[in-house]
Design an enzyme around this catalytic site. Structure first.
Site, PDB file in Angstrom:
ATOM      1  N   GLU A   1      -5.121  16.629 -12.982  1.00 35.00           N
ATOM      2  CA  GLU A   1      -5.395  17.113 -14.186  1.00 35.00           C
ATOM      3  C   GLU A   1      -6.979  17.101 -14.570  1.00 35.00           C
ATOM      4  OE1 GLU A   1      -2.581  15.217 -17.120  1.00 35.00           O
ATOM      5  OE2 GLU A   1      -4.344  14.707 -18.207  1.00 35.00           O
TER       6      GLU A   1
ATOM      7  N   LYS B   1       2.974  11.692 -11.821  1.00 35.07           N
ATOM      8  CA  LYS B   1       2.191  10.624 -12.699  1.00 35.07           C
ATOM      9  C   LYS B   1       3.076   9.284 -12.387  1.00 35.07           C
ATOM     10  CE  LYS B   1      -0.540  13.419 -15.795  1.00 35.07           C
ATOM     11  NZ  LYS B   1      -0.513  13.678 -17.092  1.00 35.07           N
TER      12      LYS B   1
ATOM     13  N   GLU C   1      10.189  18.000 -25.318  1.00 37.01           N
ATOM     14  CA  GLU C   1       9.426  18.459 -23.943  1.00 37.01           C
ATOM     15  C   GLU C   1       9.654  19.857 -23.477  1.00 37.01           C
ATOM     16  OE1 GLU C   1       6.655  17.023 -22.805  1.00 37.01           O
ATOM     17  OE2 GLU C   1       6.985  14.909 -23.405  1.00 37.01           O
TER      18      GLU C   1
ATOM     19  N   ARG D   1       0.769  -1.271   0.118  1.00 35.95           N
ATOM     20  CA  ARG D   1       0.074  -0.045   0.006  1.00 35.95           C
ATOM     21  C   ARG D   1       0.834   1.211  -0.163  1.00 35.95           C
ATOM     22  NH1 ARG D   1      -3.385  -2.606   3.738  1.00 35.95           N
ATOM     23  NH2 ARG D   1      -5.044  -3.783   2.664  1.00 35.95           N
TER      24      ARG D   1
ATOM     25  N   ASN E   1       0.273  18.340 -21.940  1.00 36.73           N
ATOM     26  CA  ASN E   1       0.038  17.383 -22.980  1.00 36.73           C
ATOM     27  C   ASN E   1      -0.112  18.017 -24.263  1.00 36.73           C
ATOM     28  OD1 ASN E   1      -0.109  15.151 -21.075  1.00 36.73           O
ATOM     29  ND2 ASN E   1      -2.178  15.898 -20.591  1.00 36.73           N
TER      30      ASN E   1
ATOM     31  N   ARG F   1      -3.815  21.277 -15.985  1.00 34.85           N
ATOM     32  CA  ARG F   1      -2.800  20.395 -16.138  1.00 34.85           C
ATOM     33  C   ARG F   1      -2.864  19.703 -17.573  1.00 34.85           C
ATOM     34  NH1 ARG F   1       0.133  16.163 -12.054  1.00 34.85           N
ATOM     35  NH2 ARG F   1       1.642  15.511 -13.605  1.00 34.85           N
TER      36      ARG F   1
ATOM     37  N   HIS G   1       1.241  10.462 -28.638  1.00 34.80           N
ATOM     38  CA  HIS G   1       1.195   9.324 -28.101  1.00 34.80           C
ATOM     39  C   HIS G   1       0.554   8.273 -29.182  1.00 34.80           C
ATOM     40  CE1 HIS G   1       0.937  10.404 -23.487  1.00 34.80           C
ATOM     41  NE2 HIS G   1       2.042   9.970 -23.946  1.00 34.80           N
TER      42      HIS G   1
ATOM     43  N   HIS H   1       9.614   8.474 -27.295  1.00 33.82           N
ATOM     44  CA  HIS H   1       8.590   9.347 -26.803  1.00 33.82           C
ATOM     45  C   HIS H   1       8.836  10.762 -27.309  1.00 33.82           C
ATOM     46  CE1 HIS H   1       5.579  11.112 -24.154  1.00 33.82           C
ATOM     47  NE2 HIS H   1       6.426  12.031 -24.119  1.00 33.82           N
TER      48      HIS H   1
ATOM     49  N   HIS I   1       0.797  15.886 -27.458  1.00 33.54           N
ATOM     50  CA  HIS I   1       0.783  14.224 -27.055  1.00 33.54           C
ATOM     51  C   HIS I   1      -0.331  13.466 -27.433  1.00 33.54           C
ATOM     52  CE1 HIS I   1       4.048  15.917 -24.431  1.00 33.54           C
ATOM     53  NE2 HIS I   1       4.010  14.526 -23.670  1.00 33.54           N
TER      54      HIS I   1
ATOM     55  N   LYS J   1       6.130  23.493 -14.786  1.00 32.08           N
ATOM     56  CA  LYS J   1       5.436  22.501 -14.394  1.00 32.08           C
ATOM     57  C   LYS J   1       5.020  22.105 -12.980  1.00 32.08           C
ATOM     58  CE  LYS J   1       5.058  17.462 -14.923  1.00 32.08           C
ATOM     59  NZ  LYS J   1       5.232  16.204 -15.671  1.00 32.08           N
TER      60      LYS J   1
HETATM   61  N1  GLY Z   1       3.443  14.801 -18.735  1.00 33.44           N
HETATM   62  C1  GLY Z   1       2.416  15.674 -18.493  1.00 33.44           C
HETATM   63  C2  GLY Z   1       2.079  15.598 -17.176  1.00 33.44           C
HETATM   64  O1  GLY Z   1       2.842  15.268 -16.146  1.00 33.44           O
HETATM   65  O2  GLY Z   1       1.219  16.200 -16.833  1.00 33.44           O
END
Ligand code: GLY
Length: 359
Positions: free
Chosen positions: A231, A126, A168, A104, A239, A235, A246, A262, A242, A221
């Site tokens: 998000e 994330k 990025e 946990r 992206n 947030r 992606h 990436h 992306h 960030k």
């Molecule tokens: N890579 C985008 C974020 O961390 O929200």
């Protein structure tokens, strides 16, 4: 909680001593084990155990997550153990996911060794794994106890990896001016102050001092993540590039012998999404040309066949930003200013891919 990174690996010893951890386990891949481990171990106050994965995005899967949990058990890691994630986004994503679910949740520390990890993946909480070739489908928001960013590790990177991380940084340049709060005044009255205006002329392999650029990205960030950690809205601007990026990355993982990295995929996505911005949210033709020229100069062009479009659209439908059947995008009003949740039709998306392929 968001952790302000420390900008030197030499700070880790004091941190570990303070944490009084029962055991240190370092998660690495074969590259970081060979090229970065020695540097880390000499800063640590106690011996370590290690868990090693094969490098590359393919390793960010459920089998490896099970392997890491199994190894943590095998190594007798209790709840006072700490996992240090030594590597790029693959390692910090899967390591954060496994640490925050094992028993946990045990502590983890991110020690990014790639440019992409330093400016993005290792910060912001994330964590995830991929399922099949769908990116980041299982994961959770879990913040590392600490992040140590040291550009010394950039010296270990192949040129291709370093350049990929620059995507990025360009992304931050394209969204930097977006207001984080309603009350905020326009931050950059002089366009010359914008990150984009500086980084667009750089050749990533020739940058002598990375710290100011990395710090600017990390500050940006952190401000966005602090305003919207899970998000729900703002947030999403992180992206930019992306949604298509992606899809390109998953598509390339599926079909290419040497898949795109990436950052290379996001570079494609940023151009296609700049085209959508030109069509839908008022980005000027000059800005579209500027973005396309800079990205093609740095990354070259990824050639894919038009028949692949439907596969790409399929991957886009899997994007977590979508709701119901719509494909939603982060688009630009101008260089520096992003909007989120802009729906685009399949026809518009295909047109943006056509635009990319005609460059
Ligand atoms: N890579 C985008 C974020 O961390 O929200």
């Amino acid at each position: 909680m968001i952790q302000v990174p420390e900008f030197s690996i030499t700070r880790i010893e004091a941190y570990i001593k303070k944490g009084q951890y029962s055991k240190i386990i370092v998660l690495c891949d074969e590259n970081t084990s060979r090229l970065c481990m020695e540097q880390l171990v000499k800063e640590l106050p106690m011996p370590i155990e290690r868990i090693t994965l094969l490098p590359g995005e393919h390793s960010k899967n459920l089998e490896n997550a099970a392997y890491i949990w199994d190894q943590l058990l095998e190594l007798d890691a209790d709840r006072k153990a700490v996992l240090i994630n030594l590597g790029g986004g693959m390692i910090t994503d899967i390591g954060g996911f496994c640490a925050s679910s094992y028993k946990r949740g045990i502590a983890f520390i991110n020690l990014p060794t790639t440019l992409l990890g330093m400016v993005d993946a290792a910060i912001g909480g994330k964590t995830s794994i991929n399922i099949r070739h769908y990116k980041n489908q299982v994961g959770l928001f879990a913040f590392p106890e600490a992040v140590f960013i040291d550009p010394v590790f950039l010296g270990t990177l192949p040129k291709r990896e370093l350049i990929a991380g620059y995507a990025e940084i360009l992304k931050y340049g394209l969204i930097q001016e977006t207001k984080v709060s309603q009350q905020e005044e326009d931050k950059y009255s002089d366009q010359k102050d914008l990150l984009w205006e500086y980084i667009k002329y750089e050749e990533p392999v020739n940058i002598p001092d990375w710290i100011p650029i990395i710090k600017t990205c990390v500050d940006l960030k952190e401000a966005v993540v602090a305003a919207d950690p899970k998000e729900k809205g703002l947030r999403k601007i992180l992206n930019y590039g992306h949604t298509i990026g992606h899809a390109i990355e998953s598509f390339s993982l599926d079909i290419d012998e040497v898949p795109l990295l990436h950052g290379e995929s996001i570079a494609v996505g940023m151009i296609a999404e700049a085209y959508l911005s030109y069509k839908k949210t008022g980005l000027s033709k000059e800005a579209l040309n500027d973005i396309s020229a800079v990205i093609i100069r740095i990354f070259g062009k990824y050639i894919f066949e038009n028949p692949g479009y439907d596969d790409l659209i399929h991957y886009m439908h899997m994007d977590k930003k979508n709701q119901a059947d719509e494909i939603r995008f982060v688009l630009l009003e101008k260089i520096g200013k992003a909007l989120y949740d802009v729906p685009c039709t399949i026809k518009e998306i295909k047109e943006s891919l056509d635009y990319y392929l005609t460059l």
